[in-house]
Design a protein around this motif. Structure first.
Motif, mmCIF file in Angstrom:
data_model
loop_
_atom_site.group_PDB
_atom_site.id
_atom_site.type_symbol
_atom_site.label_atom_id
_atom_site.label_comp_id
_atom_site.label_asym_id
_atom_site.label_seq_id
_atom_site.Cartn_x
_atom_site.Cartn_y
_atom_site.Cartn_z
ATOM 1 N N ILE A 199 -21.902 3.296 -43.602
ATOM 2 C CA ILE A 199 -20.702 3.960 -43.110
ATOM 3 C C ILE A 199 -20.771 4.041 -41.582
ATOM 4 O O ILE A 199 -21.848 3.967 -40.984
ATOM 5 C CB ILE A 199 -20.584 5.358 -43.770
ATOM 6 C CG1 ILE A 199 -19.136 5.840 -43.765
ATOM 7 C CG2 ILE A 199 -21.518 6.361 -43.095
ATOM 8 C CD1 ILE A 199 -18.892 6.975 -44.736
ATOM 9 N N ASP A 200 -19.618 4.172 -40.970
ATOM 10 C CA ASP A 200 -19.533 4.247 -39.511
ATOM 11 C C ASP A 200 -20.327 5.444 -38.983
ATOM 12 O O ASP A 200 -20.016 6.583 -39.320
ATOM 13 C CB ASP A 200 -18.054 4.380 -39.122
ATOM 14 C CG ASP A 200 -17.858 4.445 -37.617
ATOM 15 O OD1 ASP A 200 -18.847 4.266 -36.883
ATOM 16 O OD2 ASP A 200 -16.721 4.678 -37.189
ATOM 17 N N PRO A 201 -21.330 5.210 -38.171
ATOM 18 C CA PRO A 201 -22.121 6.343 -37.658
ATOM 19 C C PRO A 201 -21.310 7.244 -36.743
ATOM 20 O O PRO A 201 -21.666 8.404 -36.522
ATOM 21 C CB PRO A 201 -23.258 5.668 -36.886
ATOM 22 C CG PRO A 201 -22.805 4.284 -36.619
ATOM 23 C CD PRO A 201 -21.829 3.922 -37.690
ATOM 24 N N ASN A 202 -20.194 6.752 -36.229
ATOM 25 C CA ASN A 202 -19.389 7.542 -35.300
ATOM 26 C C ASN A 202 -18.461 8.530 -35.986
ATOM 27 O O ASN A 202 -17.708 9.208 -35.314
ATOM 28 C CB ASN A 202 -18.553 6.619 -34.411
ATOM 29 C CG ASN A 202 -19.385 6.016 -33.303
ATOM 30 O OD1 ASN A 202 -20.587 6.228 -33.242
ATOM 31 N ND2 ASN A 202 -18.739 5.287 -32.434
ATOM 32 N N GLY A 203 -18.469 8.568 -37.311
ATOM 33 C CA GLY A 203 -17.704 9.613 -37.971
ATOM 34 C C GLY A 203 -16.460 9.177 -38.704
ATOM 35 O O GLY A 203 -15.877 9.971 -39.434
ATOM 36 N N TYR A 207 -16.549 1.409 -43.470
ATOM 37 C CA TYR A 207 -17.861 0.781 -43.609
ATOM 38 C C TYR A 207 -17.958 -0.438 -42.696
ATOM 39 O O TYR A 207 -16.966 -1.102 -42.421
ATOM 40 C CB TYR A 207 -18.084 0.290 -45.033
ATOM 41 C CG TYR A 207 -18.412 1.388 -46.002
ATOM 42 C CD1 TYR A 207 -19.680 1.920 -46.057
ATOM 43 C CD2 TYR A 207 -17.447 1.878 -46.860
ATOM 44 C CE1 TYR A 207 -19.992 2.921 -46.945
ATOM 45 C CE2 TYR A 207 -17.743 2.883 -47.762
ATOM 46 C CZ TYR A 207 -19.018 3.402 -47.797
ATOM 47 O OH TYR A 207 -19.309 4.395 -48.673
ATOM 48 N N PHE A 208 -19.166 -0.713 -42.269
ATOM 49 C CA PHE A 208 -19.420 -1.937 -41.515
ATOM 50 C C PHE A 208 -20.497 -2.746 -42.229
ATOM 51 O O PHE A 208 -21.449 -2.175 -42.764
ATOM 52 C CB PHE A 208 -19.934 -1.633 -40.107
ATOM 53 C CG PHE A 208 -18.930 -0.959 -39.221
ATOM 54 C CD1 PHE A 208 -17.777 -1.632 -38.839
ATOM 55 C CD2 PHE A 208 -19.135 0.335 -38.779
ATOM 56 C CE1 PHE A 208 -16.850 -1.021 -38.015
ATOM 57 C CE2 PHE A 208 -18.209 0.957 -37.956
ATOM 58 C CZ PHE A 208 -17.068 0.279 -37.572
ATOM 59 N N THR A 209 -20.342 -4.045 -42.198
ATOM 60 C CA THR A 209 -21.492 -4.870 -42.527
ATOM 61 C C THR A 209 -22.151 -5.211 -41.198
ATOM 62 O O THR A 209 -21.480 -5.547 -40.225
ATOM 63 C CB THR A 209 -21.096 -6.165 -43.258
ATOM 64 O OG1 THR A 209 -20.091 -6.821 -42.514
ATOM 65 C CG2 THR A 209 -20.578 -5.891 -44.654
ATOM 66 N N VAL A 215 -25.179 -6.000 -34.894
ATOM 67 C CA VAL A 215 -23.850 -6.612 -34.797
ATOM 68 C C VAL A 215 -23.008 -6.254 -36.020
ATOM 69 O O VAL A 215 -23.389 -6.554 -37.149
ATOM 70 C CB VAL A 215 -23.958 -8.151 -34.690
ATOM 71 C CG1 VAL A 215 -22.583 -8.770 -34.591
ATOM 72 C CG2 VAL A 215 -24.824 -8.543 -33.515
ATOM 73 N N ASN A 216 -21.874 -5.577 -35.794
ATOM 74 C CA ASN A 216 -20.937 -5.318 -36.890
ATOM 75 C C ASN A 216 -20.029 -6.534 -37.033
ATOM 76 O O ASN A 216 -19.313 -6.874 -36.109
ATOM 77 C CB ASN A 216 -20.052 -4.116 -36.579
ATOM 78 C CG ASN A 216 -20.835 -2.840 -36.474
ATOM 79 O OD1 ASN A 216 -21.989 -2.781 -36.878
ATOM 80 N ND2 ASN A 216 -20.213 -1.815 -35.920
ATOM 81 N N TYR A 217 -20.091 -7.188 -38.170
ATOM 82 C CA TYR A 217 -19.273 -8.393 -38.290
ATOM 83 C C TYR A 217 -18.130 -8.262 -39.286
ATOM 84 O O TYR A 217 -17.344 -9.170 -39.464
ATOM 85 C CB TYR A 217 -20.134 -9.616 -38.601
ATOM 86 C CG TYR A 217 -20.949 -9.518 -39.872
ATOM 87 C CD1 TYR A 217 -22.212 -8.953 -39.861
ATOM 88 C CD2 TYR A 217 -20.452 -10.007 -41.068
ATOM 89 C CE1 TYR A 217 -22.961 -8.864 -41.010
ATOM 90 C CE2 TYR A 217 -21.194 -9.925 -42.232
ATOM 91 C CZ TYR A 217 -22.450 -9.346 -42.198
ATOM 92 O OH TYR A 217 -23.185 -9.259 -43.344
HETATM 93 C C1 LIG Z 1 -19.543 4.644 -31.494
HETATM 94 O O1 LIG Z 1 -19.158 5.303 -30.323
HETATM 95 C C2 LIG Z 1 -19.811 4.836 -29.145
HETATM 96 C C3 LIG Z 1 -19.424 5.709 -27.997
HETATM 97 O O2 LIG Z 1 -18.096 6.084 -28.118
HETATM 98 C C4 LIG Z 1 -19.412 3.379 -28.933
HETATM 99 O O3 LIG Z 1 -20.046 2.865 -27.812
HETATM 100 C C5 LIG Z 1 -19.818 2.574 -30.149
HETATM 101 O O4 LIG Z 1 -19.382 1.240 -30.019
HETATM 102 C C6 LIG Z 1 -19.226 3.164 -31.402
HETATM 103 N N1 LIG Z 1 -19.779 2.503 -32.533
HETATM 104 C C7 LIG Z 1 -19.018 2.027 -33.496
HETATM 105 C C8 LIG Z 1 -19.741 1.371 -34.598
HETATM 106 O O5 LIG Z 1 -17.808 2.122 -33.494
#
Ligand SMILES: *[C@@H]1O[C@H](CO)[C@@H](O)[C@H](O)[C@H]1NC(C)=O
Ligand SMILES: *[C@@H]1O[C@H](CO)[C@@H](O)[C@H](O)[C@H]1NC(C)=O
Ligand SMILES: *[C@@H]1O[C@H](CO)[C@@H](O)[C@H](O)[C@H]1NC(C)=O
Ligand SMILES: *[C@@H]1O[C@H](CO)[C@@H](O)[C@H](O)[C@H]1NC(C)=O
Ligand SMILES: *[C@@H]1O[C@H](CO)[C@@H](O)[C@H](O)[C@H]1NC(C)=O
Ligand SMILES: *[C@@H]1O[C@H](CO)[C@@H](O)[C@H](O)[C@H]1NC(C)=O
Ligand SMILES: *[C@@H]1O[C@H](CO)[C@@H](O)[C@H](O)[C@H]1NC(C)=O
Ligand SMILES: *[C@@H]1O[C@H](CO)[C@@H](O)[C@H](O)[C@H]1NC(C)=O
Ligand SMILES: *[C@@H]1O[C@H](CO)[C@@H](O)[C@H](O)[C@H]1NC(C)=O
Ligand SMILES: *[C@@H]1O[C@H](CO)[C@@H](O)[C@H](O)[C@H]1NC(C)=O
Length: 819
Positions: A199-203, A207-209, A215-217
């Motif tokens: 899952i997206d760590p940013n909240g 989902y990302f592979t 690298v999220n592709y």
């Molecule tokens: C999560 O947030 C950071 C900072 O905003 C950003 O640099 C990063 O690319 C983001 N990661 C994803 C997976 O969206």
């Protein structure tokens, strides 16, 4: 029959009694427990079996590996399919002396022959009385024996590459720890591979592979309450229910399956795709229902450095010219992370050795460009080439307009036969010895002269030969002819007719189709079959059965070619292409009118009726969709690709695999794993009929991020008596309303959940011909769930209704009311 004499009979009886006794005893002895408690341990061939005996836990060897691992696999299916591995990166060599047990601190540990810890649950445990239980969902749980409600550790929190129904895939809000599915390293090696899903760590709720944790592709798109926005086809997954849970401590997705008979799983594959597979008991195999990213070559760095991906070849990966596999053994097992290495070192830097030639460039056209290029403006191509040549770490360049792009370091994500925006002609740097060494000037002249002399006589000989063979052919009649009046073509002839397979007409699940022109200037379509594994004899016999099937609404097979590994089919050519190109385009001046649409629907129904009822053996098409409906010069429809499901092996998986993730036309019985009948084609036909009526794909993403599922809309409007909104708006109402209603009713009947409720294709023909009247269909249960007025998706009711209620009424009321 002579009866056995009495002593012998007695002997037999006692023997069988003994056998019975033995069986009983051994059964008792092997009746496995589902738990390990304090003083017990598991070694060698001992196993835990879950209470409902769905899953087994024990030592296993993956593939041809010589190592052993503790794992969980399905108990009720014939193929060893591990869904969880404990010691995935710490294998053991000898299971009889290894031990899985609960150690003094309450944790579960795996000890090897020298009694050292190989693996442990490593949970923070205060109790010294714990028990580990294998649950029927495939979850292995460590609990406090005195307080069984308290889970101390569970395998569902530490998934490997498989996400089972009931498992969670999310993130712990306290620790920030993300649960990943991580692919195996190779077919034989369960240690963590290079691809993962999380899952997206940013909240956000997507989902990302991910490749190499960096690298999220691919992204699923965010969850809108019903589906992930980049996965609209989830809508037809009504056998599955997804839930997004966000609590104080964690947020995660989980899913359930409506029936325990369905054996299904999501897997992060070693090919970088997230795959959903379901077990089909009838054919004893896993079939691929869905996978993302859809194109195999979109998996990041699939073929490793200097490897090249080809979407239309199998295997997908090869090393580019001048390179070989770095580790052929790993490569063969699907682990291509090490990619390819140069066969010959570059000359670069060694400029004073007079005998060595300078590096040269090999031209590769239609390539997707590798990542990380450096682009600058330059006057001409030779300057660009020189710029690359002058830097020893430059491995390739491309030149277009005035832009010179250089690639330094490893080349990743090369793709052949690529026609997208980020590709073109790539010049690959190779050692000069990879090219045939050029001759000296003088010799060239001599050879040229010699060549031209030889050439002339050769030409004469060829002309003579041609005349001779023509004559011979004329005497013998048609070229080699196989059963069913099919022509057995020679590969070289087909290559010539198609101008070296230069004009591609399309690309189906089974291979690419090329245009060709025969000697009598008849145009043909040549299908190059890919991934065909059967021998020539079987190919010929299957092809001849397809050749016999002839109907005005089925594409006519003219002949075939079977030479070496080449398998080709030669069909009549359809000048108006496939139905999807006529339906789903944005050109307002070229809209298929209603009359033609109705005739197309009727024609395809007739073709399918012929396949289902009138051939010697019933042929189920298995892949009815607009791409497989071809239109001749007068827009008469002809169904293509029939019989190929059979030709390419009876197994359903091939058909499904080739669909590459489009499950929109798939009948639910495919997903639930029950037997496939002709009614599966009826379902797909119904789905296609909706698209013919609306002129749009059934699953469509609208601008406001709310996906639209046309069949639900249509069924509802039909029942409400408001059909004006159903028809393709581009037709501006120019259609016989009665026919639209009729077609719409047929479509809804065709996609009934229970196959007994669906009409036969013969009945569909009669209804469309207005020979039969048709009643208002009930709205299929599956569609009711996508009711736009309902905020949530109700899955649970469905499971009860679908199996019991519908079936009882089906055979009487459905067919009855239909007629
Ligand atoms: C999560 O947030 C950071 C900072 O905003 C950003 O640099 C990063 O690319 C983001 N990661 C994803 C997976 O969206
Ligand atoms: C485990 O073994 C110890 C001593 O060997 C014994 O006291 C204890 O009752 C046993 N526990 C169980 C659960 O069998
Ligand atoms: C195991 O080895 C056999 C024989 O060499 C081979 O046919 C098979 O494909 C191998 N299986 C795997 C999973 O590598
Ligand atoms: C283990 O549990 C104790 C007591 O509940 C707690 O203080 C400690 O932080 C925990 N350690 C970890 C690594 O969770
Ligand atoms: C578990 O702990 C309790 C109290 O700490 C102790 O009395 C008991 O002997 C321990 N049992 C085992 C098997 O270690
Ligand atoms: C475990 O949970 C069940 C139901 O939630 C409850 O009835 C039971 O008392 C609990 N047991 C313990 C030991 O807490
Ligand atoms: C993956 O990343 C690590 C560093 O994060 C790097 O050392 C390794 O070479 C990478 N693997 C590949 C196959 O590129
Ligand atoms: C290149 O020439 C230099 C000087 O003549 C010499 O020292 C060096 O060994 C040569 N290198 C090679 C690779 O031949
Ligand atoms: C080799 O080429 C480099 C750069 O072109 C140059 O500096 C160097 O002197 C050359 N070495 C010899 C031995 O010619
Ligand atoms: C070659 O190119 C790389 C990347 O641009 C650069 O770091 C390096 O210094 C260059 N080497 C030479 C000899 O110019």
């Amino acid at each position: 029959m002579v009866p056995p004499n009495p002593p012998l009979l007695l002997y037999h009886m006692s023997l069988s009694l003994l056998l019975l006794l033995f069986l009983l005893v051994s059964k008792q002895a092997s009746s496995a427990s589902n738990a390990i408690s304090l003083n017990q341990s598991l070694s060698g061939k001992q196993k835990l079996v879950s209470e409902g005996s769905n899953f087994v836990l024990g030592f296993f060897q993956p593939g041809n590996s010589s190592y052993y691992y503790i794992g969980i696999w399905y108990n009720k299916i014939s193929q060893l399919t591990p869904v969880w591995v404990a010691n995935r990166d710490a294998p053991i060599t000898e299971p009889t002396t290894a031990e899985l047990k609960i150690c003094s601190d309450g944790n579960l540990v795996l000890l090897d022959q020298s009694n050292s810890r190989v693996w442990s649950t490593d949970a923070n445990i205060t109790s010294n009385n714990t028990v580990a239980v294998l649950l029927d969902a495939g979850n292995f749980v460590l609990k406090d024996a005195s307080n069984p409600n308290k889970t101390l550790w569970q395998s569902f929190d530490h998934q490997t590459d498989t996400w089972l129904p009931g498992g969670k895939l999310g993130v712990n809000k306290f620790t920030g720890q993300i649960q990943h599915l991580t692919s195996w390293k190779s077919l034989d090696d369960p240690s963590p591979g290079i691809y993962s899903l999380g899952i997206d760590p940013n909240g956000s709720s997507q989902y990302f592979t991910v490749w190499n944790n960096s690298v999220n592709y691919w992204s699923s798109g965010i969850w809108n309450g019903e589906i992930f926005t980049a996965v609209p086809e989830m809508m037809s997954h009504y056998l599955y229910s997804f839930q997004y849970v966000s609590s104080d401590t964690e947020r995660y997705f989980t899913y359930t399956v409506q029936s325990s008979d369905i054996i299904t799983r999501f897997v992060m594959g070693i090919s970088g795709q997230i795959q959903q597979l379901t077990w089909v008991e009838n054919s004893q195999e896993w079939i691929l229902l869905w996978s993302q990213p859809k194109q195999q070559c979109q998996a990041f760095a699939l073929c490793g450095p200097y490897g090249s991906c080809n979407e239309n070849a199998y295997p997908f990966c090869t090393c580019i010219k001048g390179f070989r596999e770095q580790s052929p053994a790993d490569w063969a097992l699907g682990d291509r992370t090490r990619g390819c290495v140069r066969k010959t070192k570059l000359q670069c830097g060694k400029n004073n050795s007079s005998r060595q030639k300078k590096d040269r460039f090999f031209t590769m056209s239609n390539m997707r460009f590798p990542d990380n290029m450096q682009t600058f403006q330059v006057g001409c191509a030779s300057k660009c080439e020189l710029a690359c040549l002058n830097n020893c770490s430059c491995n390739a360049y491309s030149f277009s307009g005035r832009a010179c792009s250089l690639w330094y370091g490893d080349l990743l994500n090369l793709q052949e036969m690529y026609t997208g925006p980020s590709g073109g002609t790539l010049f690959l740097r190779l050692s000069a010895s990879e090219f045939r060494s050029p001759r000296k000037e003088k010799r060239v002249v001599i050879i040229e002269i010699a060549c031209s002399i030889i050439g002339t006589s050769a030409l004469l000989a060829i002309i003579y030969l041609l005349i001779w063979t023509r004559k011979r052919k004329g005497m013998m009649g048609i070229p080699e002819s196989a059963e069913g009046g099919l022509i057995a073509f020679r590969y070289n002839d087909l290559r010539r007719m198609s101008n070296n397979f230069s004009e591609k007409l399309g690309e189906g699940g089974f291979g690419s189709v090329f245009k060709g022109v025969m000697q009598d200037s008849k145009v043909i379509a040549i299908k190059k079959l890919e991934r065909y594994s059967q021998g020539e004899k079987q190919f010929r016999s299957e092809v001849s059965t397809i050749g016999i099937v002839q109907h005005s609404n089925l594409v006519r097979l003219h002949g075939f070619c079977s030479e070496g590994n080449n398998r080709l089919l030669v069909y009549e050519y359809m000048p108006n292409g496939s139905l999807n190109t006529q339906l789903f385009h944005n050109n307002p001046n070229n809209v298929l009118n209603w009359k033609r649409r109705y005739q197309i629907a009727l024609g395809i129904a007739r073709g399918l009726t012929y396949l289902h009822d009138h051939c010697r053996d019933c042929i189920i098409h298995c892949d009815v969709k607009p791409e497989n409906v071809l239109l001749d010069a007068s827009f008469a429809p002809k169904l293509a690709d029939f019989g190929l499901a059979k030709l390419l092996g009876r197994d359903a998986s091939r058909v499904l695999t080739t669909m590459r993730g489009t499950i929109g036309y798939l009948a639910p019985e495919w997903i639930s794993g029950s037997a496939i009948t002709a009614k599966a084609d009826v379902y797909s036909y119904g789905m296609m009929l909706f698209e013919i009526i609306s002129g749009r794909r059934n699953f469509e993403q609208t601008d406001d991020q709310k996906p639209r599922f046309f069949p639900t809309l249509a069924a509802r409007k039909l029942v409400d008596g408001d059909v004006t909104g159903i028809l393709d708006q581009r037709l501006e109402g120019d259609a016989k309303l009665e026919e639209v209603i009729r077609a719409c009713k047929v479509a809804v009947w065709c996609i009934q959940d229970d196959e007994n409720c669906r009409p036969t294709m013969g009945q569909v023909v009669q209804i469309l011909e207005e020979v039969l009247e048709v009643n208002m269909p009930p709205i299929p249960q599956a569609l009711q769930m996508f009711d736009e007025n309902l905020g949530t998706v109700v899955f649970s009711e469905l499971s009860l209704n679908r199996s019991s209620e519908v079936k009882e009424t089906s055979s009487t009321s459905a067919t009855g009311s239909l007629l």
